[in-house]
Write a protein that holds these residues in place. Structure first.
Motif, PDB file in Angstrom:
ATOM      1  N   VAL A   1       0.861  -1.182   0.000  1.00  0.00           N
ATOM      2  CA  VAL A   1       0.000   0.000   0.000  1.00  0.00           C
ATOM      3  C   VAL A   1       0.901   1.238   0.000  1.00  0.00           C
ATOM      4  O   VAL A   1       1.793   1.371   0.807  1.00  0.00           O
ATOM      5  CB  VAL A   1      -0.934   0.027   1.230  1.00  0.00           C
ATOM      6  N   GLY A   2       0.686   2.133  -0.927  1.00  0.00           N
ATOM      7  CA  GLY A   2       1.405   3.392  -0.910  1.00  0.00           C
ATOM      8  C   GLY A   2       2.791   3.382  -1.500  1.00  0.00           C
ATOM      9  O   GLY A   2       3.542   4.328  -1.309  1.00  0.00           O
ATOM     10  N   GLY A   3       3.172   2.342  -2.223  1.00  0.00           N
ATOM     11  CA  GLY A   3       4.458   2.335  -2.898  1.00  0.00           C
ATOM     12  C   GLY A   3       5.596   1.860  -2.018  1.00  0.00           C
ATOM     13  O   GLY A   3       5.423   1.411  -0.889  1.00  0.00           O
ATOM     14  N   ASP A   4       6.827   1.975  -2.551  1.00  0.00           N
ATOM     15  CA  ASP A   4       8.022   1.487  -1.861  1.00  0.00           C
ATOM     16  C   ASP A   4       8.449   2.445  -0.755  1.00  0.00           C
ATOM     17  O   ASP A   4       8.154   3.643  -0.774  1.00  0.00           O
ATOM     18  CB  ASP A   4       9.179   1.320  -2.844  1.00  0.00           C
ATOM     19  N   ILE A   5       9.184   1.899   0.204  1.00  0.00           N
ATOM     20  CA  ILE A   5       9.771   2.701   1.273  1.00  0.00           C
ATOM     21  C   ILE A   5      11.181   3.092   0.844  1.00  0.00           C
ATOM     22  O   ILE A   5      12.017   2.225   0.596  1.00  0.00           O
ATOM     23  CB  ILE A   5       9.827   1.908   2.586  1.00  0.00           C
ATOM     24  N   PRO A   6      11.507   4.385   0.730  1.00  0.00           N
ATOM     25  CA  PRO A   6      12.852   4.781   0.311  1.00  0.00           C
ATOM     26  C   PRO A   6      13.866   4.605   1.444  1.00  0.00           C
ATOM     27  O   PRO A   6      13.704   5.172   2.528  1.00  0.00           O
ATOM     28  CB  PRO A   6      12.683   6.259  -0.060  1.00  0.00           C
ATOM     29  N   VAL A   7      14.899   3.801   1.180  1.00  0.00           N
ATOM     30  CA  VAL A   7      16.013   3.633   2.107  1.00  0.00           C
ATOM     31  C   VAL A   7      17.286   3.655   1.275  1.00  0.00           C
ATOM     32  O   VAL A   7      17.526   2.751   0.479  1.00  0.00           O
ATOM     33  CB  VAL A   7      15.920   2.306   2.893  1.00  0.00           C
ATOM     34  N   TYR A   8      18.102   4.711   1.435  1.00  0.00           N
ATOM     35  CA  TYR A   8      19.305   4.798   0.615  1.00  0.00           C
ATOM     36  C   TYR A   8      20.348   5.687   1.278  1.00  0.00           C
ATOM     37  O   TYR A   8      20.074   6.419   2.233  1.00  0.00           O
ATOM     38  CB  TYR A   8      18.969   5.346  -0.782  1.00  0.00           C
ATOM     39  N   GLU A   9      21.574   5.616   0.735  1.00  0.00           N
ATOM     40  CA  GLU A   9      22.653   6.547   1.065  1.00  0.00           C
ATOM     41  C   GLU A   9      23.269   6.988  -0.235  1.00  0.00           C
ATOM     42  O   GLU A   9      23.553   6.173  -1.109  1.00  0.00           O
ATOM     43  CB  GLU A   9      23.712   5.869   1.937  1.00  0.00           C
ATOM     44  N   GLN A  10      23.452   8.294  -0.392  1.00  0.00           N
ATOM     45  CA  GLN A  10      24.066   8.809  -1.603  1.00  0.00           C
ATOM     46  C   GLN A  10      25.058   9.911  -1.235  1.00  0.00           C
ATOM     47  O   GLN A  10      24.994  10.480  -0.138  1.00  0.00           O
ATOM     48  CB  GLN A  10      23.020   9.346  -2.576  1.00  0.00           C
ATOM     49  N   PHE A  11      25.982  10.167  -2.134  1.00  0.00           N
ATOM     50  CA  PHE A  11      26.976  11.198  -1.862  1.00  0.00           C
ATOM     51  C   PHE A  11      27.405  11.852  -3.167  1.00  0.00           C
ATOM     52  O   PHE A  11      27.293  11.289  -4.253  1.00  0.00           O
ATOM     53  CB  PHE A  11      28.203  10.600  -1.147  1.00  0.00           C
ATOM     54  N   LEU A  12      27.955  13.053  -3.043  1.00  0.00           N
ATOM     55  CA  LEU A  12      28.578  13.771  -4.140  1.00  0.00           C
ATOM     56  C   LEU A  12      29.943  14.219  -3.651  1.00  0.00           C
ATOM     57  O   LEU A  12      30.045  14.844  -2.587  1.00  0.00           O
ATOM     58  CB  LEU A  12      27.734  14.974  -4.554  1.00  0.00           C
TER      59      LEU A  12
END
Length: 323
Positions: free
Chosen positions: A139-150
């Motif tokens: 219900v309601g789509g995926d749960i965002p869990v991430y790490e990103q960097f620049l």
């Protein structure tokens, strides 16, 4: 790798004052880099930065000695590169049991014979986490869990000595909660002899020496066993590597690796790594194959997981665009 291997699927995400940031998370690294507003940043990588230890489990050599355009991600001291502009991209995938995937991209540009500048972007995420209520139906789509960097890199070369610095702005997301941070890493590479290379680097080091749970320290030694060894009607280059990784609260990790490059076209690499997790020692195997065609290099690599969580797989492309 959690925090030393690829078998712990956990995200520990503290908040700042209990309130999530309102800055759009995808654009935050670029905005922060341009504004240089360090006062708004935590001075270390957020906890989910240890996702990148999973990517490290697919390396087929010592991390401090990684080469190619993306070598500056593991060691800020730039490896030997052709003059001009180079680009690199890698995709990382784990088994469904772990459920991580990621991308690492970078560019490097040589300034004369003494300096090189580079840019890095990376993102590791947990895939297929869905919202549910009292049933397994999403219900309601995926749960965002991430790490990103620049990140931005600056390296210098002085004869047989290379040194470099990388500053990286991090962004972590765990559903509606997020956290950011900044790290500053240093690295060196030294060609002691034409048959011996040494390297050392930090990885995700906090600029204020505060929390170091996600920080790694790399050491590596490379021995060139032969430059022109007869092999299958051609000549080959044989290299042996010894590497180690130290994490503040963990035991040391050790790697023994070898590489065979035939006619400067095909390279085969294999590695055995002893790593610690849950109070035990595990052996992790890695194997990689690279093909070099003109200005392009294509590489495939895989590392076995531990505790039956499956392997980690990596595919990458390197390109020299401008001479």
């Amino acid at each position: 790798m959690a925090p030393c291997g690829a078998s712990k699927r956990r995200v520990d995400t503290p908040t700042r004052g209990g309130q999530p940031s309102r800055v759009p998370s995808f654009w935050r690294p670029a905005v922060l880099a341009l504004a240089l507003s360090a006062a708004q940043l935590h001075a270390q990588a957020p906890p989910a930065a240890d996702f990148w230890r999973v990517s490290a489990s697919s390396l087929t050599g010592a991390a401090a000695l990684e080469t190619g355009t993306l070598g500056i991600f593991w060691n800020p001291a730039p490896p030997p590169q052709p003059a001009g502009l180079t680009l690199g991209i890698e995709m990382v995938q784990t088994s469904d049991a772990l459920g991580l995937s990621g991308i690492l991209a970078g560019a490097g540009y040589s300034i004369g014979q003494l300096a090189q500048v580079g840019l890095l972007y990376g993102r590791m995420q947990v895939r297929d986490l869905v919202r549910t209520t009292t049933s397994p139906t999403s219900v309601g789509g995926d749960i965002p869990v991430y790490e990103q960097f620049l990140g931005a890199n600056l390296g210098v070369r002085l004869d047989r000595f290379q040194a470099g610095l990388t500053v990286a702005f991090h962004d972590q997301r765990f559903d509606v909660l997020d956290e950011n941070g900044v790290t500053l890493d240093a690295g060196v590479r030294v060609a002691v002899h034409r048959h011996l290379n040494l390297a050392a680097a930090t990885h995700f080091f906090p600029v204020d020496f505060s929390r170091q749970e996600t920080t790694d320290y790399y050491l590596g030694a490379e021995i060139v066993a032969g430059d022109s060894v007869p092999f299958a009607g051609s000549v080959a280059r044989v290299v042996l590597q010894l590497g180690t990784t130290y994490r503040g609260s963990e035991d040391w990790e050790y790697t023994i690796a070898g590489a065979l490059t035939v006619a400067r076209v095909v390279r085969v690499e294999t590695a055995v790594t002893s790593e610690a997790a849950y109070g035990e020692r595990f052996l992790r195997l890695g194997v990689g194959v690279s093909l070099f065609i003109g200005r392009y290099g294509i590489g495939l690599a895989a590392g076995s997981g531990q505790n039956d969580v499956g392997g980690t797989y990596r595919v990458g492309i390197d390109a020299q665009l401008v001479q």
